[in-house]
Scaffold this motif. Structure first.
Motif, PDB file in Angstrom:
ATOM      1  N   PHE A  57       5.085  19.197  10.397  1.00 49.69           N
ATOM      2  CA  PHE A  57       6.086  19.791   9.525  1.00 49.69           C
ATOM      3  C   PHE A  57       7.027  18.703   8.997  1.00 49.69           C
ATOM      4  O   PHE A  57       7.512  17.864   9.760  1.00 49.69           O
ATOM      5  N   ASP A  58       7.289  18.744   7.705  1.00 46.46           N
ATOM      6  CA  ASP A  58       8.182  17.770   7.085  1.00 46.46           C
ATOM      7  C   ASP A  58       8.947  18.450   5.944  1.00 46.46           C
ATOM      8  O   ASP A  58       8.343  18.840   4.941  1.00 46.46           O
ATOM      9  N   PRO A  59      10.271  18.653   6.064  1.00 51.34           N
ATOM     10  CA  PRO A  59      11.128  18.191   7.160  1.00 51.34           C
ATOM     11  C   PRO A  59      10.830  18.933   8.454  1.00 51.34           C
ATOM     12  O   PRO A  59      10.151  19.956   8.444  1.00 51.34           O
ATOM     13  N   PRO A  60      11.361  18.411   9.570  1.00 54.74           N
ATOM     14  CA  PRO A  60      11.080  19.009  10.876  1.00 54.74           C
ATOM     15  C   PRO A  60      11.488  20.476  10.952  1.00 54.74           C
ATOM     16  O   PRO A  60      12.429  20.922  10.276  1.00 54.74           O
ATOM     17  N   LEU A  61      10.772  21.204  11.780  1.00 56.37           N
ATOM     18  CA  LEU A  61      11.003  22.630  11.995  1.00 56.37           C
ATOM     19  C   LEU A  61      11.708  22.823  13.336  1.00 56.37           C
ATOM     20  O   LEU A  61      11.250  22.323  14.364  1.00 56.37           O
ATOM     21  N   THR A  62      12.802  23.552  13.333  1.00 55.04           N
ATOM     22  CA  THR A  62      13.479  23.881  14.586  1.00 55.04           C
ATOM     23  C   THR A  62      12.892  25.168  15.155  1.00 55.04           C
ATOM     24  O   THR A  62      12.789  26.170  14.442  1.00 55.04           O
ATOM     25  N   VAL A  63      12.498  25.107  16.411  1.00 55.17           N
ATOM     26  CA  VAL A  63      11.919  26.264  17.089  1.00 55.17           C
ATOM     27  C   VAL A  63      12.755  26.575  18.321  1.00 55.17           C
ATOM     28  O   VAL A  63      12.904  25.724  19.212  1.00 55.17           O
ATOM     29  N   LYS A  64      13.285  27.781  18.378  1.00 58.50           N
ATOM     30  CA  LYS A  64      14.014  28.223  19.556  1.00 58.50           C
ATOM     31  C   LYS A  64      13.027  28.836  20.541  1.00 58.50           C
ATOM     32  O   LYS A  64      12.209  29.675  20.178  1.00 58.50           O
ATOM     33  N   SER A  65      13.137  28.415  21.793  1.00 62.65           N
ATOM     34  CA  SER A  65      12.230  28.924  22.804  1.00 62.65           C
ATOM     35  C   SER A  65      12.966  29.061  24.126  1.00 62.65           C
ATOM     36  O   SER A  65      14.176  28.836  24.220  1.00 62.65           O
ATOM     37  N   VAL A  66      12.239  29.449  25.168  1.00 58.93           N
ATOM     38  CA  VAL A  66      12.776  29.590  26.524  1.00 58.93           C
ATOM     39  C   VAL A  66      11.778  28.960  27.478  1.00 58.93           C
ATOM     40  O   VAL A  66      10.629  28.714  27.122  1.00 58.93           O
ATOM     41  N   GLY A  96       6.407  17.538  14.248  1.00 59.41           N
ATOM     42  CA  GLY A  96       7.660  17.748  13.529  1.00 59.41           C
ATOM     43  C   GLY A  96       8.369  19.002  13.984  1.00 59.41           C
ATOM     44  O   GLY A  96       9.059  19.657  13.201  1.00 59.41           O
ATOM     45  N   ILE A  97       8.215  19.359  15.274  1.00 58.04           N
ATOM     46  CA  ILE A  97       8.856  20.539  15.840  1.00 58.04           C
ATOM     47  C   ILE A  97       9.970  20.107  16.778  1.00 58.04           C
ATOM     48  O   ILE A  97       9.726  19.410  17.769  1.00 58.04           O
ATOM     49  N   ASN A  98      11.190  20.513  16.472  1.00 59.61           N
ATOM     50  CA  ASN A  98      12.335  20.268  17.340  1.00 59.61           C
ATOM     51  C   ASN A  98      12.584  21.508  18.191  1.00 59.61           C
ATOM     52  O   ASN A  98      12.909  22.576  17.666  1.00 59.61           O
ATOM     53  N   LEU A  99      12.402  21.362  19.505  1.00 62.29           N
ATOM     54  CA  LEU A  99      12.592  22.484  20.413  1.00 62.29           C
ATOM     55  C   LEU A  99      14.057  22.632  20.807  1.00 62.29           C
ATOM     56  O   LEU A  99      14.718  21.658  21.169  1.00 62.29           O
ATOM     57  N   LYS A 100      14.551  23.855  20.736  1.00 60.07           N
ATOM     58  CA  LYS A 100      15.889  24.193  21.193  1.00 60.07           C
ATOM     59  C   LYS A 100      15.761  25.334  22.204  1.00 60.07           C
ATOM     60  O   LYS A 100      15.026  26.284  21.977  1.00 60.07           O
ATOM     61  N   GLY A 121      17.421  42.827  22.025  1.00 61.13           N
ATOM     62  CA  GLY A 121      16.937  42.516  20.678  1.00 61.13           C
ATOM     63  C   GLY A 121      17.141  41.074  20.290  1.00 61.13           C
ATOM     64  O   GLY A 121      16.822  40.671  19.162  1.00 61.13           O
ATOM     65  N   ASP A 122      17.659  40.264  21.211  1.00 62.69           N
ATOM     66  CA  ASP A 122      17.939  38.855  20.941  1.00 62.69           C
ATOM     67  C   ASP A 122      16.846  38.000  21.577  1.00 62.69           C
ATOM     68  O   ASP A 122      16.956  37.577  22.723  1.00 62.69           O
ATOM     69  N   ILE A 123      15.800  37.768  20.828  1.00 66.00           N
ATOM     70  CA  ILE A 123      14.671  37.001  21.363  1.00 66.00           C
ATOM     71  C   ILE A 123      14.519  35.689  20.594  1.00 66.00           C
ATOM     72  O   ILE A 123      14.908  35.589  19.432  1.00 66.00           O
ATOM     73  N   PRO A 124      13.947  34.673  21.240  1.00 70.21           N
ATOM     74  CA  PRO A 124      13.755  33.382  20.577  1.00 70.21           C
ATOM     75  C   PRO A 124      12.582  33.430  19.593  1.00 70.21           C
ATOM     76  O   PRO A 124      11.890  34.447  19.471  1.00 70.21           O
ATOM     77  N   ASP A 125      12.346  32.307  18.932  1.00 70.48           N
ATOM     78  CA  ASP A 125      11.275  32.248  17.930  1.00 70.48           C
ATOM     79  C   ASP A 125       9.894  32.327  18.568  1.00 70.48           C
ATOM     80  O   ASP A 125       9.003  32.998  18.053  1.00 70.48           O
ATOM     81  N   ILE A 126       9.701  31.607  19.664  1.00 72.31           N
ATOM     82  CA  ILE A 126       8.424  31.598  20.377  1.00 72.31           C
ATOM     83  C   ILE A 126       8.706  31.757  21.862  1.00 72.31           C
ATOM     84  O   ILE A 126       9.566  31.067  22.405  1.00 72.31           O
ATOM     85  N   MET A 127       7.972  32.645  22.527  1.00 68.24           N
ATOM     86  CA  MET A 127       8.234  32.866  23.941  1.00 68.24           C
ATOM     87  C   MET A 127       6.984  33.432  24.613  1.00 68.24           C
ATOM     88  O   MET A 127       6.100  33.983  23.960  1.00 68.24           O
ATOM     89  N   TYR A 371       1.915  34.404  24.296  1.00 68.84           N
ATOM     90  CA  TYR A 371       2.909  33.742  23.463  1.00 68.84           C
ATOM     91  C   TYR A 371       3.060  34.519  22.165  1.00 68.84           C
ATOM     92  O   TYR A 371       2.100  34.684  21.404  1.00 68.84           O
ATOM     93  N   VAL A 372       4.268  34.977  21.927  1.00 67.53           N
ATOM     94  CA  VAL A 372       4.554  35.759  20.728  1.00 67.53           C
ATOM     95  C   VAL A 372       5.518  35.000  19.830  1.00 67.53           C
ATOM     96  O   VAL A 372       6.231  34.090  20.271  1.00 67.53           O
ATOM     97  N   VAL A 373       5.525  35.397  18.563  1.00 68.77           N
ATOM     98  CA  VAL A 373       6.423  34.810  17.574  1.00 68.77           C
ATOM     99  C   VAL A 373       7.322  35.906  17.037  1.00 68.77           C
ATOM    100  O   VAL A 373       6.849  36.985  16.647  1.00 68.77           O
ATOM    101  N   LYS A 374       8.591  35.642  17.004  1.00 66.02           N
ATOM    102  CA  LYS A 374       9.580  36.615  16.545  1.00 66.02           C
ATOM    103  C   LYS A 374       9.285  37.068  15.117  1.00 66.02           C
ATOM    104  O   LYS A 374       8.957  36.261  14.253  1.00 66.02           O
ATOM    105  N   LYS A 375       9.394  38.356  14.907  1.00 65.08           N
ATOM    106  CA  LYS A 375       9.166  38.925  13.584  1.00 65.08           C
ATOM    107  C   LYS A 375      10.100  38.272  12.557  1.00 65.08           C
ATOM    108  O   LYS A 375      11.310  38.166  12.765  1.00 65.08           O
TER     109      LYS A 375
END
Length: 565
Positions: A57-66, A96-100, A121-127, A371-375
């Motif tokens: 990914f360019d620019p980098p993609l931020t992915v929120k996870s747990v 190009g994935i920045n994990l948060k 209802g507060d879920i991360p992007d990938i979990m 592993y699911v991805v947030k809608k």
């Protein structure tokens, strides 16, 4: 983890080069701009993407996870769960994935913490979620349909495996024909089958033949108990070591399989339906034999309370002659005896059978989560790419282990550190390490091995099994004694292993009653074996099992089976 030979070479992926960009309302903190990716094309669903399983990914993609942390895990100096460790760096530099991290919690608390996140209802992007949680998320329309991105982005070797050994896992993540999650693939179910581990030096010392039938196994167990195989002049040796568990390493499952009984799984009933394997007449016969063996002192008197660690103590102290184990027990149990007694020797055997029909080990379908991805997340393909990269580093891109780097990203510093647990996306793919190293050793030619397997080749070829520190690697690559070789032979038979026919997740009645039924099963089996209940108590168990929810569960399972076979 090792499978049969004969896979086609990895298909070449030819990708056109272009630059694509698009906008999105939700990009995990990427300010609404969908990252540009190199090597783009249009997906079957009409979405734009690079089509490259490892595209950056360019620019980098931020992915929120747990992350689920493991209390047992330690890491090299400077690397921790929450700092910029080798896995977070790899995802950033390669994809190009920045994990948060939204949160981290010990594995024992992970499921409960995830339940709270889903409820809010507060879920991360990938979990990673359980099957039950996945169903809740799908019904609430909270996660992305991953059918298209998996078809477009999954690396070719992963697709090959999904068509074969991982097909059942993929079906577990499919709802109404849509892939709603990427399974944490448990691998080929057949990889967890058990074989019989036996003290080969005791067999030789007592002039006994390797047991192929249950009667012969009983005779060997009796000799191990009564003929002082450790030659210390004491009646302190054990015949057959089994645990009260019905499946897994050290458990009684291998013995039950010898009677063509298949505990804890659903098997075909001969009438286009499924029946629970723990309730069949064959199970009663097997328990009756174990009851007699216990009465005759061929099974440890403390059988009912013995756990895995105590079984290991019996092995390591040199007091146990036989037990049923998966390939993991070669390292977890068998190898430690050699450190105490270099003259001891083990051999793995196929399961002895009660009659002329070969015994078949039974296994369940293993999935470590989903592993699911947030809608609404802008780049759901990120989950597939992370899976690809994990599998590439830990297992390789093809049956030869191409681009494998497991000694950095999985078992670092000669397996001192388990580094793969640092990744929020993990997986399994069938590998061929045993077959490849075995064949190279037979040919005396390691030139076809990748660098990691060449190191294994060097270790095995450089020892004769007399060094306790390298004994396990040496032993598992000796086909005449190896549990890996026995497993390969089972897997090469079209119907050599009995695999659970049900993999639809917990039904409504399972959720309510299965725990109670399993407790009743375990208590009944232990009582029968230890003589605290007559063998006919099995009939009462089956009757109560049906009344207390088993009949309803069987109906629900067969409704699923009819709709999914």
């Amino acid at each position: 983890m090792f499978g049969k030979k004969g896979w086609m070479p990895l298909l070449a992926v030819v990708l056109a080069s272009s630059l694509l960009s698009a906008c999105s309302d939700n990009n995990g903190g990427n300010e609404g701009k969908k990252p540009v990716v190199t090597g783009g094309n249009e997906s079957p669903t009409g979405e734009q993407g690079d089509g490259n399983p490892f595209g950056k990914f360019d620019p980098p993609l931020t992915v929120k996870s747990v992350l689920s942390t493991e209390g047992w895990a330690t890491f090299p100096e400077g690397e921790t769960w929450d700092n910029d460790n080798r896995w977070t760096k790899l995802y950033r530099e390669a994809l190009g994935i920045n994990l948060k991290w939204d949160w981290m919690v010990d594995s024992t608390q992970y499921e409960n913490k995830m339940n709270v996140s889903i409820a809010s209802g507060d879920i991360p992007d990938i979990m990673r979620v359980t099957k039950k949680q996945l169903t809740q998320l799908v019904e609430a329309d909270m996660v992305e349909d991953l059918t298209g991105v998996f078809d477009q982005y999954a690396m070719p070797y992963l697709k090959e495996q999904v068509q074969d050994a991982l097909a059942s896992a993929q079906k577990m993540a499919t709802y109404d024909g849509k892939l709603m999650a990427i399974p944490h693939y448990g691998g080929d179910p057949r990889d967890s089958l058990v074989t019989l581990y036996i003290r080969a030096d005791w067999l030789k010392k007592l002039n006994l033949k390797e047991p192929t039938t249950i009667d012969e196994l009983v005779q060997v167990a009796e000799a191990f108990v009564k003929q002082d195989p450790d030659e210390n002049g004491k009646a302190d040796t054990l015949g057959l070591g089994i645990l009260s568990a019905t499946m897994g390493g050290g458990a009684m499952g291998g013995f039950l399989n010898g009677y063509h009984a298949y505990p804890d799984i659903w098997i075909e009933n001969g009438n286009e339906g499924l029946i629970y394997g723990s309730t069949t007449p064959e199970m009663k016969s097997a328990l009756g034999k174990l009851q007699q063996m216990y009465k005759d002192g061929l099974i440890d008197r403390e059988f009912g309370t013995k756990d895995y660690n105590r079984l290991k103590e019996d092995v390591v102290s040199g007091k146990l002659g036989m037990f049923y184990g998966t390939i993991s027990e070669s390292a977890l149990i068998a190898a430690d005896l050699i450190k105490n007694d270099p003259d001891a020797s083990w051999k793995a055997l196929p399961l002895p059978s009660v009659d002329g029909n070969p015994a078949k080990p039974n296994v369940g379908v293993t999935v470590g989560g989903f592993y699911v991805v947030k809608k609404g997340f802008s780049n759901p393909e990120a989950a597939v790419k992370m899976m690809n990269l994990f599998l590439q580093k830990v297992y390789g891109e093809d049956k030869e282990g191409t681009n494998n780097d497991l000694q950095v990203y999985a078992w670092a510093e000669n397996a001192k550190y388990a580094m793969h647990v640092l990744s929020p996306v993990q997986g399994y793919i069938k590998d061929y390490n045993y077959n490849l190293v075995r064949d190279a050793l037979a040919a005396g030619d390691p030139s076809g091995l990748n660098e990691a397997l060449k190191k294994t080749y060097d270790v095995v070829s450089g020892t004769d099994g007399s060094d306790p520190d390298t004994w396990q690697q040496w032993w598992i690559h000796q086909p005449e004694v190896s549990p890996f070789e026995i497993r390969v032979k089972y897997q090469e038979q079209p119907d050599g292993v009995v695999i659970d026919k049900y993999f639809g997740g917990a039904t409504k009645t399972m959720e309510e009653k299965m725990s109670t039924l399993l407790t009743m099963q375990n208590e009944t089996f232990v009582k029968i074996i230890m003589g605290a209940a007559p063998i006919d108590e099995f009939d009462n168990y089956v009757s109560n099992w049906k009344k207390l929810g088993g009949d309803q569960i069987t109906q629900e399972v067969n409704e699923w089976y009819e709709a999914n076979r």
